[in-house]
Design an enzyme around this catalytic site. Sequence first.
Site, PDB file in Angstrom:
ATOM      1  N   HIS A 144      36.331  71.529  53.880  1.00 36.01           N
ATOM      2  CA  HIS A 144      36.907  70.155  54.043  1.00 36.01           C
ATOM      3  C   HIS A 144      36.901  69.671  55.296  1.00 36.01           C
ATOM      4  O   HIS A 144      37.244  68.253  55.176  1.00 36.01           O
ATOM      5  CB  HIS A 144      38.173  70.247  53.314  1.00 36.01           C
ATOM      6  CG  HIS A 144      39.310  70.807  54.319  1.00 36.01           C
ATOM      7  ND1 HIS A 144      39.780  71.926  54.526  1.00 36.01           N
ATOM      8  CD2 HIS A 144      40.045  69.922  55.295  1.00 36.01           C
ATOM      9  CE1 HIS A 144      40.741  71.870  55.409  1.00 36.01           C
ATOM     10  NE2 HIS A 144      41.144  70.737  55.470  1.00 36.01           N
TER      11      HIS A 144
ATOM     12  N   ASP B  11      36.871  76.805  50.451  1.00 37.30           N
ATOM     13  CA  ASP B  11      37.001  76.078  51.535  1.00 37.30           C
ATOM     14  C   ASP B  11      36.369  76.935  52.678  1.00 37.30           C
ATOM     15  O   ASP B  11      37.256  77.215  53.529  1.00 37.30           O
ATOM     16  CB  ASP B  11      38.488  75.526  51.578  1.00 37.30           C
ATOM     17  CG  ASP B  11      38.789  74.479  52.570  1.00 37.30           C
ATOM     18  OD1 ASP B  11      37.550  73.722  52.989  1.00 37.30           O
ATOM     19  OD2 ASP B  11      39.613  74.146  53.070  1.00 37.30           O
TER      20      ASP B  11
ATOM     21  N   SER C   2      42.891  72.527  60.574  1.00 35.40           N
ATOM     22  CA  SER C   2      42.086  73.192  59.528  1.00 35.40           C
ATOM     23  C   SER C   2      40.907  73.504  60.265  1.00 35.40           C
ATOM     24  O   SER C   2      40.218  72.976  60.991  1.00 35.40           O
ATOM     25  CB  SER C   2      41.725  71.696  58.551  1.00 35.40           C
ATOM     26  OG  SER C   2      42.953  71.562  57.957  1.00 35.40           O
TER      27      SER C   2
END
Lengths: 439, 248
Positions: B40, B93, B198
């Site tokens: 992502h 992910d 992230s």
Amino acid sequence: CWPLPDTGPLMHGVIQSPQYPQPYPSNLQEQWDLSVPEGYQIRLTFTHLDIEASAGCFYDALTVLYDTKILGKFCGHENSADGHHPGNQPILSPGNRLTLMFQSDDNNPERHQNVGFSAQYQAIDMDECSAPEPEDGSGPLCSQICLNTLGSYLCSCHHGYELRPDQRSCVLSCDGGIFDETEGHLFSPGYPNPPHHAVSCQYIISVESGFAVVLNFTDNFHIESMDTEQGPNCPHHWLQVTLSDREPMKLCGGKSPGLIHTNSNTVTLDYHTDNEGLSKGWSLDYSTYRVKCPLPSNVTKGKVTPILTEYFYRDYIYVRCDQGYKLMMDGQEVEGFSTMCQSNGQWHLPLPECHIIDCGEPEPLLNGGVTFLSGFQNQYRSIVQYHCNEPFYSLLGGINVVFTCEADRKWRSNNDIVVSPTCIPVCGQPTKLISTYQR
Amino acid sequence: IIGGSDAPDYTIPWQVLLNIDGGRGGGMVIGDRWIMTAAHVILKKGNQASKEAVRMYMGLTNFNSLTASPVYAASIHIHPEYNNPTDVNFNNDIALIKLQDSLTFNSSVMPICLPPEGATYITGVMGLVSGFGITEIDGRSISTNKMKYVQVPVVEQETCSNSITLSKKTRDSVPSLSNNMFCAGVPEGGKDSCQGDSGGPYALRDNGRFWAAGIVSWGVDCGKQGTYGVYTRVTNYMDWINKTMQEN
């Protein structure tokens, strides 16, 4: 009448008086012309002769002639007191012809009971060689050797002479001899007898390049010389030995030179005598051997094969290097080396050198390096060790990877691996750990 | 990083700072040509950033965009089953970025190990999460250019699932927990990863080696009591990772 076929002269035959063995008629006049081939004589043998006897064979007679020469005039019989009977002795013609003439008269024909004659003839080979020398001063049939043959003869000559075109006289012959066999025998004209005249002979021994001639004179050596304080001088008679690129050498005297190593593939012998003095001559056997090349020197870190005590023309030698060394010629590496002993006694190539091989720079190692453990300039048997940049890299699958420069010019590990090692990253091990002391 | 500390030099050398069109993310070095991150970070609401837009920084603990030299991508490989157009499905992910140039490792830059054979996530085992994401000072979210880290334990999957279920009752569009995810954090809150982290590493340590157990993926708030950080369970993707790297 028609001509008889030409059968040539008969070699034998029988001659008989007319009506033999009946008494011969009176008033006869008969002739026989016998002939045999040239080179033969005619031998006439009477088997029976019975002709009216008279003194001097005046009335009846058989006359034997060679051309116009009367060889015999015969009459009577074997046991008659008068007349001339040939007996058992044959008549030999000087040449290849013979004529018989038979005659009878007409006296007392009623009492005439004589049967005549019967004779055989045959051709006999003539020995021309034993014939006396003609008185015309033309000399003997053959000047040196006469060989009788059937119907003819041949002339021949002693060694050192050859027959002239007249086929009967001989002439000194000693030139034109090129001896190209690897061994042979030579001698002076007439040897061991002196030639009758002055001679000037040349003998050339010429063998293939790469061979050397050895002369071996027999003990019976005699060339007129003049002894001086400096040794025998050869003013009038000599045998000159000439070798290429060297001063000629004159030989004479009564002592054989024995062995002469000429070290040459061409030798010229000039034999000279004059009409004065006496030289019985000389004789020699020659042989040849292959020329020698020098012994090859040692090749450091290499081997010369085959190992022989002597090396001759056309011999090959090979050079191999010891393991880990390479053949070098004129600064260039060569795959193999051989050289041949040439006809001039030299090797056609100089010996090479053996240089130690090298494996070149070891393959660089990404994120690592190479350390020399032993050896020199990447040469044979040099040992290197690969290492990785620790602690961030480590060698794949090995603790210490050591490579050695091998004879095949490759860097090899103990496990026979050729390819260089790989450095793999070390993961998850930071050089500094987070440390907290507060509790 | 919430409740963490500044990372000293050389302590987390696999940490990568991603800058994509001004947005910040994390990543980790797993090979001299490969960076692993979260899908992502690169693919936002269905739009994939171009490889030219991805700038990566590594070997830094104090980021200064004026002096740092970026590393560029040769290719980007997003997990083929990642499908998150509305930011509610963070399953799969994970992404790999191949670098244009090979890295040379040193104290500043070093790969983190991939999960060893048979690696397990044991509840309570402390893991190390790090990043350049936002932090919190005196209750306020602060952007930081210093790499921070915090150690948080692996959370029981059921505990985490319950926590998320509870959140779904009070919030809309809360993503779901899958078996390709695991949680880490403390129930009382105060220690967590957060926005900007992230794609960064959650590292567990076995036998003296740190291995990449998780990729910072998502979470409900940051560091709040009763919430946990959710991480991509890397062990579930070893086949895909190896295949992708071998084929490229």
